[in-house]
Design an enzyme around this catalytic site. Structure first.
Site, PDB file in Angstrom:
ATOM      1  N   SER A   1       0.801  -1.226   0.000  1.00  0.00           N
ATOM      2  CA  SER A   1       0.000   0.000   0.000  1.00  0.00           C
ATOM      3  C   SER A   1       0.836   1.279   0.000  1.00  0.00           C
ATOM      4  CB  SER A   1      -0.963  -0.002   1.195  1.00  0.00           C
ATOM      5  OG  SER A   1      -1.957  -0.985   1.022  1.00  0.00           O
TER       6      SER A   1
ATOM      7  N   LYS B   1     -10.087  -5.220  10.050  1.00  0.00           N
ATOM      8  CA  LYS B   1     -11.250  -4.706   9.331  1.00  0.00           C
ATOM      9  C   LYS B   1     -12.524  -4.759  10.176  1.00  0.00           C
ATOM     10  CE  LYS B   1      -9.263  -5.883   4.845  1.00  0.00           C
ATOM     11  NZ  LYS B   1      -9.454  -6.583   3.546  1.00  0.00           N
TER      12      LYS B   1
ATOM     13  N   ASN C   1     -12.280  -1.373   5.443  1.00  0.00           N
ATOM     14  CA  ASN C   1     -10.837  -1.364   5.186  1.00  0.00           C
ATOM     15  C   ASN C   1     -10.304   0.055   5.002  1.00  0.00           C
ATOM     16  OD1 ASN C   1     -11.892  -0.792   2.614  1.00  0.00           O
ATOM     17  ND2 ASN C   1     -10.218  -1.842   1.579  1.00  0.00           N
TER      18      ASN C   1
ATOM     19  N   ASP D   1     -12.959  -2.903  -0.777  1.00  0.00           N
ATOM     20  CA  ASP D   1     -12.639  -4.212  -1.355  1.00  0.00           C
ATOM     21  C   ASP D   1     -13.717  -4.653  -2.346  1.00  0.00           C
ATOM     22  OD1 ASP D   1     -10.253  -4.562  -0.001  1.00  0.00           O
ATOM     23  OD2 ASP D   1     -11.166  -5.645   1.677  1.00  0.00           O
TER      24      ASP D   1
ATOM     25  N   ALA E   1     -14.880 -18.653   3.540  1.00  0.00           N
ATOM     26  CA  ALA E   1     -16.097 -18.064   4.104  1.00  0.00           C
ATOM     27  C   ALA E   1     -15.803 -16.923   5.073  1.00  0.00           C
ATOM     28  CB  ALA E   1     -16.913 -19.148   4.811  1.00  0.00           C
TER      29      ALA E   1
ATOM     30  N   ARG F   1     -14.326 -25.245   4.687  1.00  0.00           N
ATOM     31  CA  ARG F   1     -13.934 -26.431   5.458  1.00  0.00           C
ATOM     32  C   ARG F   1     -14.965 -26.722   6.536  1.00  0.00           C
ATOM     33  NH1 ARG F   1      -8.597 -24.431   4.471  1.00  0.00           N
ATOM     34  NH2 ARG F   1      -7.331 -26.007   3.421  1.00  0.00           N
TER      35      ARG F   1
ATOM     36  N   GLY G   1      -4.843 -11.660  -7.594  1.00  0.00           N
ATOM     37  CA  GLY G   1      -5.517 -10.635  -6.802  1.00  0.00           C
ATOM     38  C   GLY G   1      -4.855  -9.278  -6.801  1.00  0.00           C
TER      39      GLY G   1
END
Length: 270
Positions: A18, A66, A87, A101, A125, A149, A232
């Site tokens: 950043s 966050k 964020n 985001d 998740a 999971r 990403g």
């Protein structure tokens, strides 16, 4: 006193790109702002925010801050309100919280030609999955298959889907996979799934958008057969563009002066 100080906080934080992104943008914009990084734990966060003086304009937040950032904010934009995370904090008499985001995901997918997926699969998740769910809802998705999971931990995504009008189903990674147009992986960097799990997800997964970008290709991207694999870094870039819009205008949708040049300068330092 001019509000010219900004920073990214997180734990850990040494890896953050950043400061490079923001410094590149501020040079193009001619903003006399300074942007640093600081390691701050969840326990320290609220007190650290309270200790900031009037020289501070805003903060970028990475994991695990966050949730805490959402809690300290006096107000929230729509994306932060939906996801329960922020964020970005714009500091002043009131603290305004934003989730850039979501828009960062939409912008990153759009520049790679993914604009209107109907059926989407989310791997993971957590908080990023919530942002991804809102992003694909904004893009028009109607069905989202969440793989986790522990499926019981995805109940918040099911509830969020109901609020958004999106049908969300939850299952484990190894259950049979239907065909989707887009898969978004929000798994921690370095996660390696068994080949027996990856193969059906890849064969029926369409384009892969993996929020992990270091190292690249990720283990998941290396095994992907369903379509293109996108790193990403685009999300990192575009969420930062939206943060700078917030810091400059108080609005993540307010385009910056000569924004194409700003984005090009930011991309060049990645």
């Amino acid at each position: 006193m001019s509000r010219s100080r900004l920073a990214v906080w997180g734990d850990p934080i040494a890896h953050s790109k950043s400061p490079l992104l923001h410094a590149a943008a501020y040079r193009v914009l001619g903003f006399d702002w300074e942007y640093d990084r600081r390691q701050v734990t969840e326990a320290e966060f609220a007190g650290a925010v309270r200790d900031l003086d009037d020289s501070w304009r805003g903060l970028s937040l990475t994991m695990p801050l966050k949730d805490e950032a959402f809690r300290v904010a006096d107000s929230h934009d729509a994306h932060a309100e939906l996801t329960g995370v922020a964020n970005t904090l714009l500091l002043g008499e009131r603290i305004e919280g934003f989730n850039t985001d979501v828009g960062g995901i939409v912008d990153a997918l759009g520049e790679n030609g993914v604009v209107a997926p109907d059926a989407v699969r989310l791997l993971g998740a957590g908080a990023t999955a919530a942002s991804a769910l809102v992003a694909v809802s904004d893009m028009g998705a109607g069905r989202v298959d969440v793989r986790a999971r522990r499926p019981d931990r995805a109940s918040a995504l099911v509830a969020l889907g109901e609020k958004l009008g999106v049908t969300v189903t939850v299952s484990t990674f190894d259950e049979p996979a239907s065909t989707v147009e887009l898969t978004i992986a929000s798994l921690p960097g370095g996660t390696a799934l068994d080949e027996s799990v990856v193969r059906p997800l890849a064969d029926h997964g369409g384009v892969l958008f993996d929020v992990a970008y270091s190292p690249w290709p990720s283990a998941l991207a290396s095994a992907w057969t369903g379509g293109e694999a996108i790193a990403g870094l685009g999300m990192l870039l575009h969420q930062a563009v939206r943060q700078i819009r917030v810091f400059a205008h108080g609005d993540p949708a307010a385009v910056l002066p000569d924004e194409a040049a700003v984005v090009a300068a930011m991309r060049a330092v990645l």
